[in-house]
Write an enzyme that holds these catalytic residues in place. Structure first.
Site, short mmCIF file in Angstrom:
data_model
loop_
_atom_site.label_atom_id
_atom_site.label_comp_id
_atom_site.label_asym_id
_atom_site.label_seq_id
_atom_site.Cartn_x
_atom_site.Cartn_y
_atom_site.Cartn_z
N THR A 33 18.32 -25.58 -15.38
CA THR A 33 17.31 -26.57 -14.99
C THR A 33 17.14 -26.62 -13.47
OG1 THR A 33 17.83 -27.89 -16.94
CG2 THR A 33 16.64 -29.00 -15.17
N ASP A 223 10.37 -22.27 -20.24
CA ASP A 223 11.77 -22.59 -20.48
C ASP A 223 12.12 -22.29 -21.94
OD1 ASP A 223 14.33 -23.55 -20.10
OD2 ASP A 223 13.77 -25.66 -20.32
N GLU A 224 13.39 -22.00 -22.21
CA GLU A 224 13.87 -21.75 -23.58
C GLU A 224 13.01 -20.68 -24.28
OE1 GLU A 224 16.61 -22.94 -24.35
OE2 GLU A 224 16.91 -24.97 -23.61
#
Length: 764
Positions: A33, A223-224
């Site tokens: 993050t 993200d992810e």
């Protein structure tokens, strides 16, 4: 640039490489993050307009946290970044562009309950067997089609898909999909999958729109990325095609959502799509002790299909990981509860420092009972969320109807709540008239004399007038004032206030809590549009992590491993490490499924910061029968040098004064008794603790036992055999009348049966 000084060399390189395609492989606890937020902040510091940056996440919580961190570096400019979940960002785009694909800009977003309600109506109208065409099966089939960008037209035209439906004895699945899609369209509604499916349609059919957003979003971050499905992958590739400034962040070792359509190949094959790709590996784990990291590494090393990386930790070595063996699942719960109480007392910890993770929700029962007996407060995650409670959904249905009167699911929910004399008979007449004339139910009730025969209830006109007044008032009032007006004039507040029961008071308080939340929304300064319509869009797009009102309380957390993704706790207990439970029985037929189960175990391990305990039971109740259990193969895959085994002797425990006595033995003592080679092998059968075989009780068939015909069985069905008891079909082969079934029976394992002779009864 002070914000760069706290990064390690790999993190800093990933942040400063802003041009061209980039993949950041971020191991568990590696500061992912921080890297994403600083990379976005760095782009803005370099002069990139925040309006030209798109950041896609999988939860609203993640996007909020990132935006707050970015704001600390670049100030209010962070508010101009396009950042949010896939669904929220593309819902926003669809609001602007909806008319190009035939939708109103105020389209309703159906949640799962709305979709199921509509499908039940369709199945009833088509007079289909709701056991064969179970709502969950139908909805999952439609969802899978949409996530693979298969429209209802393509679905019906695809011979392979049709043959598959016929073989599953659901030949009308395509017709149901078509009817469902047309009903949603008529109601001006999209379900969750539509938000991505319709975005793909928009970008494919309208090159001008694609060009517009390609040049708007000059920099993309996802993200992810390991959790993306085909639909998400396609959108991202299209949007990045103009500038190629795409950065994906993820960890293939944490890809655990194949059942939702996630495709691990998206991250494994990313380099094939972008040959000039720059790859950065974040391999230092800042979260966990060295022992926990090494245990996780020894597990995931058994997967063949993965990106190479070497995750390490410079934290303290930490305690060895404990393996606890229990006689039963109830005793397993007692062990865990007592351990939590002891750890908390000895180390001065909070209850919130503990989490119990399990493979299936059903395992929570034994844990809950044991925690309650010791007065340990706990919270189960993944239960009924605030926004799924009946009274909340009722008021929100009024809000939805205010902005989109064509929303038939909302109309059906509240037309007679509170009761106003518009019962099922009236609703049936309205529905039939709407179908006959090809119009919405709202159009029918706005012109009842034109479409309805017989006496028309005066209450129908009153209802229409009320909803129209809500729409008129909402244009003049802010979100809170509109919501309060609707709650009062719909009669919901009066209805709930007059209910003096404990449940009634609780429902009234929940409505007050909803209004409080809307009040907070109406007073926010970081958004321009604070109308009730925008609040409604936010509510419709909430993910599970966003609607938990009790997350800050000091409680032990109980949840499935899937729910634990992205979280961390000082102390983690992973329970039920048994074959056919974790790994799941349904994952044992293919390497792909087994590797996903192993990744799931890896995710569970890496939630722990300081202490990790793994437990299993040698017997467990399933389908009402006590059955013997074998320790999970995953236990044997852990390098034993990082473990401490405290096995409870597999003999009936003795109880005294409400507690139980145990005889413990360390794994190191066991290992000394094994051959020398066992100490260096991570898979030697001598390392597996012995278990006591518990013979299942003789099965007594259910009263009125009647076997089903051979042509009625399908894979995955739960069945009953007169002699072997309850089981599940794991494979079918052959053709009628000689179909052979492989059935897993609890305590007996797999048995192959010829269905025409087997005498099996379908349980569900």
């Amino acid at each position: 640039m002070d914000y760069l000084s706290g990064l390690n060399p790999q993190q800093r390189a990933a942040v400063e490489t802003t041009e061209g395609p980039v993949m950041i492989v971020a191991g568990a606890g590696s500061g992912k993050t921080r890297v994403i937020t600083y990379r976005v902040a760095h782009l803005i510091q370099k002069g990139v307009d925040a309006f030209n940056i798109l950041v896609l996440t999988f939860t609203n919580k993640a996007s909020r946290e990132m935006r707050e961190r970015i704001e600390k570096v670049v100030g209010n400019e962070a508010r101009n970044i396009w950042m949010g979940t896939f669904h929220s960002v593309f819902a926003k785009i669809l609001r602007v562009e909806a008319e190009k694909i035939g939708y109103p800009s105020n389209f309703t977003i159906y949640d799962t309950d709305d979709s199921k309600s509509l499908l039940r109506t369709i199945l009833k109208e088509m007079q289909l067997d709701d056991k064969l065409y179970a709502v969950n099966i139908v909805l999952n089939r439609i969802s899978s089609a949409k996530n693979n960008l298969i429209s209802h037209t393509e679905y019906l035209a695809n011979e392979t898909i049709q043959a598959e439906d016929i073989s599953n004895k659901r030949p009308l699945m395509g017709i149901i999909y078509e009817t469902y899609a047309k009903r949603c369209f008529k109601a001006g509604a999209m379900d969750f999958d539509d938000l991505l499916f319709k975005t793909n349609v928009l970008l494919k059919d309208h090159p001008d729109v694609l060009n517009k957003y390609q040049h708007k979003f000059k920099y993309l971050m996802v993200d992810e990325y390991q959790d993306t499905n085909f639909s998400q992958y396609t959108i991202v590739r299209k949007l990045a095609a103009a500038h190629h400034n795409i950065c994906v962040v993820g960890d293939d070792a944490q890809s655990i959502y194949a059942f939702r359509g996630a495709n691990i190949q998206n991250i494994l094959n990313f380099e094939k799509h972008y040959p000039d790709l720059k790859v950065f590996k974040l391999e230092q784990n800042y979260r966990s002790t060295q022992n926990i990291v090494e245990v996780a590494n020894s597990i995931i090393a058994n997967n063949k299909n993965q990106l190479e990386k070497n995750v390490f930790s410079d934290n303290e070595k930490g305690d060895r990981i404990k393996i606890l063996r229990a006689f039963t699942d109830n005793e397993e719960g007692k062990i865990v509860a007592e351990s939590i109480a002891q750890e908390r007392a000895l180390k001065g910890l909070n209850y919130a420092d503990f989490a119990i993770l399990y493979r299936t929700n059903a395992q929570s029962r034994a844990m809950e009972e044991s925690l309650r007996k010791l007065n340990i407060p706990y919270k189960i995650y993944g239960g009924l969320s605030f926004y799924q409670r009946k009274e909340i959904k009722d008021l929100i249905a009024y809000f939805r109807l205010t902005f989109n009167p064509a929303d038939e699911e909302a109309l059906k929910r509240v037309i007679n709540y509170p009761r106003r004399g518009l019962g099922d008979t009236t609703l049936e007449k309205i529905s039939v008239a709407a179908d006959q004339h090809g119009i919405t139910m709202w159009e029918v009730i706005c012109n009842p004399h034109q479409y309805l025969d017989g006496r028309i209830p005066a209450q129908l006109n009153d209802f229409v007038t009320m909803i129209k007044s809500f729409a008129a008032e909402s244009k003049k009032l802010d979100a809170y004032e509109s919501a309060l007006y609707i709650a009062q004039h719909s009669g919901i507040l009066k209805e709930l206030h007059s209910d003096d029961s404990v449940e009634g008071r609780s429902r009234f308080e929940n409505i007050q809590e909803l209004l409080n939340g809307i009040k907070e929304f109406a007073e926010r300064e970081d958004i321009e549009d604070r109308s009730l319509a925008i609040f409604m869009q936010d509510v419709a797009l909430l993910t599970n992590d966003d609607n938990d009102k009790e997350k800050d309380k000091d409680t032990v957390s109980l949840m499935t491993v899937h729910s634990a993704k992205g979280l961390e706790f000082k102390n983690v207990y992973i329970v039920g490490l048994e074959e056919n439970l974790f790994p799941s029985q349904m994952s044992l037929t293919s390497r792909t499924d087994l590797e996903e189960e192993r990744r799931l175990f890896y995710v569970a391990i890496t939630r722990a910061e300081k202490k990790l305990v793994i437990t299993y039971a040698t017997s467990r109740y399933r389908w009402g029968t006590l059955t013997s259990c074998e320790p999970s193969r995953f236990i044997n895959e852990i390098n034993p040098s990082y473990l401490e085994l405290e096995a409870i002797k597999a003999a009936k425990p003795s109880f005294s004064n409400g507690s139980f006595d145990t005889e413990r033995k360390s794994w190191s003592q066991q290992r000394d008794l094994a051959p020398k080679s066992a100490t260096t092998s991570t898979s030697s059968p001598t390392l597996r603790p012995k278990t006591t075989t518990i013979l299942p009780k003789a099965h007594v068939p259910t009263a009125g036992f009647t076997p089903n015909a051979a042509n009625e069985f399908q894979n995955g069905m739960e069945v009953e055999h007169e002699k072997f008891g309850f089981g599940k079909i794991v494979n079918l082969e052959g053709t009628l009348p000689d179909i052979k079934a492989t059935v897993f029976f609890q305590g007996l394992g797999n048995k192959q049966l010829l269905l025409k002779f087997a005498k099996l009864r379908i349980v569900k």
